[in-house]
Design a protein around this motif. Sequence first.
Motif, PDB file in Angstrom:
ATOM      1  N   LYS A 109       0.828  -1.204   0.000  1.00  0.00           N
ATOM      2  CA  LYS A 109       0.000   0.000   0.000  1.00  0.00           C
ATOM      3  C   LYS A 109       0.863   1.254   0.000  1.00  0.00           C
ATOM      4  O   LYS A 109       0.543   2.244  -0.682  1.00  0.00           O
ATOM      5  N   LEU A 110       1.957   1.240   0.771  1.00  0.00           N
ATOM      6  CA  LEU A 110       2.866   2.382   0.750  1.00  0.00           C
ATOM      7  C   LEU A 110       3.432   2.591  -0.654  1.00  0.00           C
ATOM      8  O   LEU A 110       3.487   3.716  -1.158  1.00  0.00           O
ATOM      9  N   LEU A 111       3.853   1.494  -1.288  1.00  0.00           N
ATOM     10  CA  LEU A 111       4.409   1.587  -2.639  1.00  0.00           C
ATOM     11  C   LEU A 111       3.361   2.088  -3.625  1.00  0.00           C
ATOM     12  O   LEU A 111       3.673   2.877  -4.526  1.00  0.00           O
ATOM     13  N   ALA A 112       2.113   1.661  -3.470  1.00  0.00           N
ATOM     14  CA  ALA A 112       1.047   2.126  -4.356  1.00  0.00           C
ATOM     15  C   ALA A 112       0.875   3.636  -4.257  1.00  0.00           C
ATOM     16  O   ALA A 112       0.641   4.312  -5.264  1.00  0.00           O
ATOM     17  N   ASN A 113       1.025   4.186  -3.044  1.00  0.00           N
ATOM     18  CA  ASN A 113       0.929   5.635  -2.877  1.00  0.00           C
ATOM     19  C   ASN A 113       2.119   6.356  -3.497  1.00  0.00           C
ATOM     20  O   ASN A 113       1.973   7.437  -4.066  1.00  0.00           O
ATOM     21  N   VAL A 114       3.307   5.767  -3.382  1.00  0.00           N
ATOM     22  CA  VAL A 114       4.491   6.334  -4.028  1.00  0.00           C
ATOM     23  C   VAL A 114       4.286   6.382  -5.545  1.00  0.00           C
ATOM     24  O   VAL A 114       4.522   7.408  -6.192  1.00  0.00           O
ATOM     25  N   VAL A 115       3.831   5.279  -6.113  1.00  0.00           N
ATOM     26  CA  VAL A 115       3.635   5.185  -7.564  1.00  0.00           C
ATOM     27  C   VAL A 115       2.551   6.162  -8.018  1.00  0.00           C
ATOM     28  O   VAL A 115       2.698   6.845  -9.041  1.00  0.00           O
ATOM     29  N   GLU A 116       1.455   6.241  -7.274  1.00  0.00           N
ATOM     30  CA  GLU A 116       0.371   7.149  -7.647  1.00  0.00           C
ATOM     31  C   GLU A 116       0.854   8.597  -7.690  1.00  0.00           C
ATOM     32  O   GLU A 116       0.533   9.350  -8.613  1.00  0.00           O
TER      33      GLU A 116
END
Length: 249
Positions: A128-135
């Motif tokens: 989830k943290l990585l998804a926020n970084v990518v977004e």
Amino acid sequence: MSRSHKSLPRLYVEAPLAAGLQVDLGREQTNYLLTVLRMAAGEALVVFNGRDGAWIARIADAHRKGARLAVEVQVQHQTPRSDLWFGFAPLKTGRLDYLVQKATEMGAGVIQPVITRYTQVSRLRPDKLLANVVEAAEQCEVLSVPALAPEIELAQLMAGWRHTQGLRRLIFCDEAAPRHSPVSILGDLEGLPIGILVGPEGGFSESERNLLIQQDFVVPISLGPRILRADTAAVAALAVVQAIIGDWR
């Protein structure tokens, strides 16, 4: 990037990018393009992977189980990843998402959760943290996607800092620091590798603060006369560092 390309959707992919290559998308990204954005075969978008720059690609094959992209031409060369390390005490969902997104937008090169006594979240979801970084990278035209380092206890971080970080100075946002401008303090760090550490809601414990200020690589700074929430403090610290000794100059 050309203004004509700025209106195109941006998509982060893991696959290598070069002219003539094809990229197969999974169900989630396919759904995003075909259902959310209502794109169809033949339409263009910008793709990037954090290594090979940004490229125009077209949807070559569109079906709900997995679309395929055809990579055409590079529109931005790859930028190097920022050397700025950013550590934070995890917050509750929502504000945690915001904090990670803003750190990405503000130019952090490495983002690492740091567990402290008053940390509000005990279990993190790296996906989830990585998804926020990518977004955030997709929305703000960030080409060099920050690395997401595994969570670490504050004491362990301090004990291994010199071994893992070398000469890097750690800027510690200290609520108890004298209330004066950080400009001169940060100016003295010109040319050195930098890290920023922001604590949890409620701040660091007294023992944690003592541990920090005893380290010769830690540089305490004040963020002004007001008490800031942790996510606000993170943005303020990143802004002042980037403006004085970072890449805003």
